[in-house]
Design a protein around this motif. Sequence first.
Motif, mmCIF file in Angstrom:
data_model
loop_
_atom_site.group_PDB
_atom_site.id
_atom_site.type_symbol
_atom_site.label_atom_id
_atom_site.label_comp_id
_atom_site.label_asym_id
_atom_site.label_seq_id
_atom_site.Cartn_x
_atom_site.Cartn_y
_atom_site.Cartn_z
ATOM 1 N N MET A 196 0.881 -1.139 0.058
ATOM 2 C CA MET A 196 -0.092 0.101 -0.101
ATOM 3 C C MET A 196 0.857 1.152 -0.005
ATOM 4 S SD MET A 196 -3.071 -0.958 -0.470
ATOM 5 C CE MET A 196 -4.087 0.222 -0.125
ATOM 6 N N ARG A 197 1.978 1.356 0.714
ATOM 7 C CA ARG A 197 2.943 2.458 0.756
ATOM 8 C C ARG A 197 3.519 2.524 -0.651
ATOM 9 N NH1 ARG A 197 6.510 1.926 5.851
ATOM 10 N NH2 ARG A 197 5.964 -0.426 5.409
ATOM 11 N N LEU A 198 3.929 1.673 -1.452
ATOM 12 C CA LEU A 198 4.529 1.483 -2.533
ATOM 13 C C LEU A 198 3.450 2.092 -3.649
ATOM 14 C CD1 LEU A 198 6.927 0.732 -4.131
ATOM 15 C CD2 LEU A 198 5.791 -1.508 -4.539
ATOM 16 N N LEU A 199 2.281 1.666 -3.646
ATOM 17 C CA LEU A 199 1.272 1.906 -4.595
ATOM 18 C C LEU A 199 1.107 3.568 -4.140
ATOM 19 C CD1 LEU A 199 -1.155 -1.026 -4.894
ATOM 20 C CD2 LEU A 199 0.135 -0.131 -6.613
ATOM 21 N N GLY A 200 0.877 3.784 -3.173
ATOM 22 C CA GLY A 200 0.775 5.175 -2.574
ATOM 23 C C GLY A 200 1.912 6.318 -3.288
ATOM 24 N N SER A 201 3.016 5.766 -3.097
ATOM 25 C CA SER A 201 4.229 6.508 -3.501
ATOM 26 C C SER A 201 4.238 6.586 -5.097
ATOM 27 C CB SER A 201 5.452 5.953 -2.841
ATOM 28 O OG SER A 201 5.907 4.787 -3.685
ATOM 29 N N ILE A 202 3.687 5.544 -5.703
ATOM 30 C CA ILE A 202 3.497 5.634 -7.137
ATOM 31 C C ILE A 202 2.784 6.668 -7.739
ATOM 32 C CG2 ILE A 202 2.931 4.351 -9.104
ATOM 33 C CD1 ILE A 202 4.290 1.807 -7.869
ATOM 34 N N PHE A 203 1.563 6.735 -6.928
ATOM 35 C CA PHE A 203 0.637 7.829 -7.540
ATOM 36 C C PHE A 203 0.697 9.335 -6.884
ATOM 37 C CE2 PHE A 203 -1.493 3.784 -8.485
ATOM 38 C CZ PHE A 203 -1.749 4.068 -9.786
ATOM 39 N N THR A 204 2.087 9.212 -6.214
ATOM 40 C CA THR A 204 2.267 10.715 -5.574
ATOM 41 C C THR A 204 2.347 11.705 -6.862
ATOM 42 O OG1 THR A 204 3.298 9.851 -3.557
ATOM 43 C CG2 THR A 204 3.909 11.984 -4.227
ATOM 44 N N PRO A 205 3.123 11.649 -7.707
ATOM 45 C CA PRO A 205 3.023 12.579 -8.856
ATOM 46 C C PRO A 205 1.428 13.227 -9.307
ATOM 47 C CG PRO A 205 4.597 10.932 -9.356
ATOM 48 C CD PRO A 205 3.792 10.379 -8.086
ATOM 49 N N ILE A 206 0.644 12.106 -9.569
ATOM 50 C CA ILE A 206 -0.673 12.459 -9.660
ATOM 51 C C ILE A 206 -1.373 12.967 -8.573
ATOM 52 C CG2 ILE A 206 -2.949 11.485 -10.349
ATOM 53 C CD1 ILE A 206 -1.287 9.269 -11.847
ATOM 54 N N ARG A 207 -1.345 12.590 -7.374
ATOM 55 C CA ARG A 207 -1.810 13.047 -6.321
ATOM 56 C C ARG A 207 -1.296 14.852 -6.228
ATOM 57 N NH1 ARG A 207 -1.446 9.356 -3.212
ATOM 58 N NH2 ARG A 207 0.857 10.027 -2.388
ATOM 59 N N LYS A 208 0.161 14.959 -6.603
ATOM 60 C CA LYS A 208 0.336 16.403 -6.374
ATOM 61 C C LYS A 208 -0.103 17.372 -7.402
ATOM 62 C CE LYS A 208 4.766 15.668 -3.797
ATOM 63 N NZ LYS A 208 6.188 15.949 -4.129
ATOM 64 N N ASN A 209 -0.463 16.736 -8.583
ATOM 65 C CA ASN A 209 -0.849 17.497 -9.644
ATOM 66 C C ASN A 209 -2.259 16.819 -10.183
ATOM 67 O OD1 ASN A 209 1.809 18.903 -10.206
ATOM 68 N ND2 ASN A 209 2.357 16.866 -10.332
ATOM 69 N N ALA A 210 -3.291 16.896 -9.152
ATOM 70 C CA ALA A 210 -4.407 15.930 -9.671
ATOM 71 C C ALA A 210 -5.248 16.714 -10.641
ATOM 72 C CB ALA A 210 -5.279 15.932 -8.503
ATOM 73 N N ALA A 211 -5.407 18.029 -10.539
ATOM 74 C CA ALA A 211 -6.369 19.013 -11.559
ATOM 75 C C ALA A 211 -5.528 18.750 -12.854
ATOM 76 C CB ALA A 211 -6.545 20.370 -10.824
ATOM 77 N N PHE A 212 -4.509 19.148 -12.689
ATOM 78 C CA PHE A 212 -3.538 19.442 -13.923
ATOM 79 C C PHE A 212 -3.765 17.853 -14.679
ATOM 80 C CE2 PHE A 212 0.185 18.310 -16.492
ATOM 81 C CZ PHE A 212 0.266 19.358 -17.270
ATOM 82 N N PHE A 213 -3.487 16.751 -13.902
ATOM 83 C CA PHE A 213 -3.606 15.463 -14.707
ATOM 84 C C PHE A 213 -5.059 15.258 -15.133
ATOM 85 C CE2 PHE A 213 -4.458 10.910 -14.549
ATOM 86 C CZ PHE A 213 -3.173 10.354 -15.520
ATOM 87 N N LEU A 214 -6.164 15.552 -14.378
ATOM 88 C CA LEU A 214 -7.596 15.234 -14.771
ATOM 89 C C LEU A 214 -7.600 15.964 -15.898
ATOM 90 C CD1 LEU A 214 -10.300 13.921 -14.369
ATOM 91 C CD2 LEU A 214 -10.752 16.014 -12.964
ATOM 92 N N PHE A 215 -7.558 17.614 -16.182
ATOM 93 C CA PHE A 215 -7.898 18.099 -17.223
ATOM 94 C C PHE A 215 -7.065 17.897 -18.267
ATOM 95 C CE2 PHE A 215 -9.905 20.787 -13.712
ATOM 96 C CZ PHE A 215 -11.235 21.127 -14.326
ATOM 97 N N MET A 216 -5.984 17.513 -18.266
ATOM 98 C CA MET A 216 -4.924 17.313 -19.484
ATOM 99 C C MET A 216 -5.488 15.965 -20.084
ATOM 100 S SD MET A 216 -3.148 19.890 -20.096
ATOM 101 C CE MET A 216 -4.427 20.839 -19.453
#
Length: 132
Positions: free
Chosen positions: A10-30
Amino acid sequence: NSMKYLSILMRLLGSIFTPIRKNAAFFLFMYVLGYTCNRISTPSFSELGAFELFVDLYLVCLILSLIPWRFRRWVRALLYVVFYATSLVDMYCVVKFKTTFSPTMLASTPTTWGSLSRRKSPISRRALASSP
């Protein structure tokens, strides 16, 4: 013991998705922008294309997440402008010329502009000078 492995996973998966979490709106709209433009302009768009778009945006978000916050918001704003402007140009080319915006089209642009600038204007200089 299995809870320990689950916790590590779970910690590994959480760290994998950290870039998306830090830029969530950007990722979603793009992602929505890219997916929509690809569906409209490419009739043979596949789910593989959606995955490629996900990976590309993930890499952009990964790079963005390495930039400090005070600079990241400006870089992200610049990327918004560049990506939306490129998408607008691409959709205009699809509607107007039935082709996507491509490097070939960019390569032919200076040639077209050069031939247009050498043409004689239908409005003569005399007509412009005599107008009130």
